[in-house]
Motif scaffolding. Sequence first.
Motif, short mmCIF file in Angstrom:
data_model
loop_
_atom_site.label_atom_id
_atom_site.label_comp_id
_atom_site.label_asym_id
_atom_site.label_seq_id
_atom_site.Cartn_x
_atom_site.Cartn_y
_atom_site.Cartn_z
N PRO A 194 -11.42 2.90 9.49
CA PRO A 194 -11.62 1.87 8.46
C PRO A 194 -12.79 2.20 7.53
N GLY A 195 -12.80 1.50 6.43
CA GLY A 195 -13.85 1.70 5.43
C GLY A 195 -13.31 2.42 4.21
N GLY A 200 -15.84 4.48 8.94
CA GLY A 200 -16.24 3.35 9.76
C GLY A 200 -17.25 2.45 9.09
N ASN A 201 -17.70 2.79 7.89
CA ASN A 201 -18.64 1.96 7.16
C ASN A 201 -17.88 1.01 6.25
N ILE A 202 -18.13 -0.28 6.43
CA ILE A 202 -17.42 -1.30 5.67
C ILE A 202 -18.44 -2.06 4.82
N PHE A 213 -12.04 -9.31 11.67
CA PHE A 213 -11.73 -7.93 12.03
C PHE A 213 -10.24 -7.66 12.01
N LEU A 216 -8.44 -5.44 9.55
CA LEU A 216 -8.53 -3.98 9.56
C LEU A 216 -7.42 -3.32 10.36
N TYR A 231 -11.38 -5.37 19.06
CA TYR A 231 -12.73 -5.21 18.51
C TYR A 231 -13.75 -5.84 19.46
N THR A 256 -23.91 -2.41 15.62
CA THR A 256 -22.76 -1.50 15.59
C THR A 256 -21.63 -2.18 16.34
N TYR A 259 -14.34 -0.64 18.31
CA TYR A 259 -12.93 -1.00 18.44
C TYR A 259 -12.24 0.05 19.32
N THR A 281 -16.25 3.18 15.98
CA THR A 281 -17.35 2.26 15.66
C THR A 281 -17.23 1.78 14.23
N ILE A 282 -17.79 0.63 14.02
CA ILE A 282 -17.80 0.02 12.68
C ILE A 282 -19.22 -0.41 12.36
#
Length: 694
Positions: A194-195, A200-202, A213, A216, A231, A256, A259, A281-282
């Motif tokens: 994601p991101g 993973g950076n949103i 979540f 995503l 998540y 942090t 998921y 990780t997100i």
Amino acid sequence: MKKTLLFVIFLLSHIFYAQYSDCVTAMPVCSNANITLTPSGTGNVLEGTGCMNGKEHNSIWFTFSTLSAGTLTFVITPVGTVDYDWALYGPNQNCSQIQTAPPLRCSYDAPPPYPTGLNMTSLDTSEGAGTDNLGNTSDGMVKYIDVLPGEVYYLLVDNFSPTVSQFSLTFGGTAGLLTPFDDPVLQPFPFIVPGPNHDGNIDICGNPVNFDFSTLSAGIINGNPNFIVRYYTSAANALDNINPITTPVAVNTTATYHYSISYSDPVSPASFLNQCKQFGTIKFIDRSFKLTPASLTSCSNNNSGTAMYDLTTATIGATPNLTLKYYPSLPALNAGVNEITNPYQYVAAAGSAFVKATNQYGCTDITEIKLNFHPLVTTIDATLRSCYLEANPTTATFNLTTALVTNDTGITKSYYPSMADAVAGTNAIPDPQNYVSPNGVAYVKVTNSNQCYRVAKVTLIVLPPVYSTILEDKIICMEDTTTLDAGPGFTGYKWSTGETSQTISNVTVGTYWVELTTGTCVTRQGVKVYASEQPVISDVDITSTSITVNAIGGTPPYKYSIDGINWQDANIFQNVARGDHMIYVKDSYDCEPITITVVVPHLVNVITPNGDGVNDVIDYSGLASKQNLILSIYDRYGVKVGQADKTNGYKWDGTTLGKKIPTGTYWYSVTWNENDKKNTPIKFSGWVLVKNRE
């Protein structure tokens, strides 16, 4: 998405503490990828076998299943000078059986920091202190195992040393591990991290913010069937599948989030594949920003109640990456209506405008721009009066700079012929100190140090010439004098004669003027004294007993006199004797009379042209000195029958064309012009009897 990256990133950040239920909580290994962990603690049950040289110290359980028939090896590599031991159970034993069954392979007491595990060269099925079957010193490695597809194994790894330290686990051999990941049948599409950059950076707008979540999941799974994303707020929760996040929660940028991607076999719920997970990780990055309230001050020019503002110059803390939209009110901004399309030239009353900024991450902020007026310019409408110009009495010269149009200080003034020019700053009056104008208005643009202005109106009044109503031209006799009176009501008089009184006397025929002062204005008024026009004797008719004088010119009625003493109104003098007479004529001005000398000639009433020398001719040669002297004779029908003039010595002998005319009475006239300035025409008429012998 690379499963190795997900798995390793997750495990590198996770330090395992005591296992909660030991074997039953074994971590499924669903990849040949390297595993890095740091176990700490013994779990709920203090386990171990003689093969492991006693009870566990800092341990972790793994479980895995084989993908195909073949050989299977693995290597446990310690980090630091620690002693890692291990025991492998299976195939297809459950945790209850493992409690009493011996391990399939095991190793302990390998000299640190040597790796330990299964390889293709060792022959021993277990390794301990001392030597192997060949007399070799223990190196911690034992013989590989042969596996069949779908077999399930458990592996207990224990750090015998009291020092908590990391290890890595790598699988090898020809069989490989069973996994639902990267299987083109089970996972036809790659998972998507994601991101916006798939790292993973949103991006979020605020810290904290509520985040769902579940939005995503579809992007991560990327259309792969039978996969589930969960998540968690910690790596331990993700690993143990406890306390998953199921509703929108407040997230922040300091934590942090984790998921897991797991498979759910639709045919076999107990399949080992259902234990396989990939982790990720997100991190949330706060992309929000804050604008600063600002204010703008502009000129309400001409006190219009509005001003023009360049909203883009407001110091609201905007950066180049922001997209700005401006609105006249907060409700309009919230509704997205009535956007100010030209913020560079926004005309508004004092109050507020609002700006909405949006960055490249979709974050927005709103701030207020207060709109203020500079101090207003104060003006006073003025009136200027100026004396007329003689060359054009409907105009005057005005000094516009003397008009008091403001009491403000620190101002500049400019002058214009119209309000439109003043507002636009066009067609300025080049010489406001000498502005020639009729009655009307001029405009003064008063500008202060802030370059704000207001336009004042200056009414221009032309003071017209003020003339005397009683001073008029006069007619007098040439020899007379008169008095000129300019009348009262003026503050000053100055005559062309140099006199400064209201009246002047002993004025002769001529042209004069007087300067009449009214206030500050001076009006020059001309006046003429004319000599009266003398009458002219136009002609004189003389008969045997009368003189008729005909006069023209001058101012009737006329007076007539034949002696200069006695005067009569009639122009006929009766019973006038023959000879020279002086005729006097004057008009109503009673000036010196004009005179003329006339002659009443000797009258001849009978001629007998018989040659006896007596009354043979009519003879007017005695008047030969008169101009244009002519004697004309007419019959009773008015037919001219004779004429005497210079050619025949002013004599007529009773013939016409050399023939005697019949005896009868004839009419005649004698005309001439007197030898005076007017060449007065004279006419003498009478009758004559002509007796001709037949």
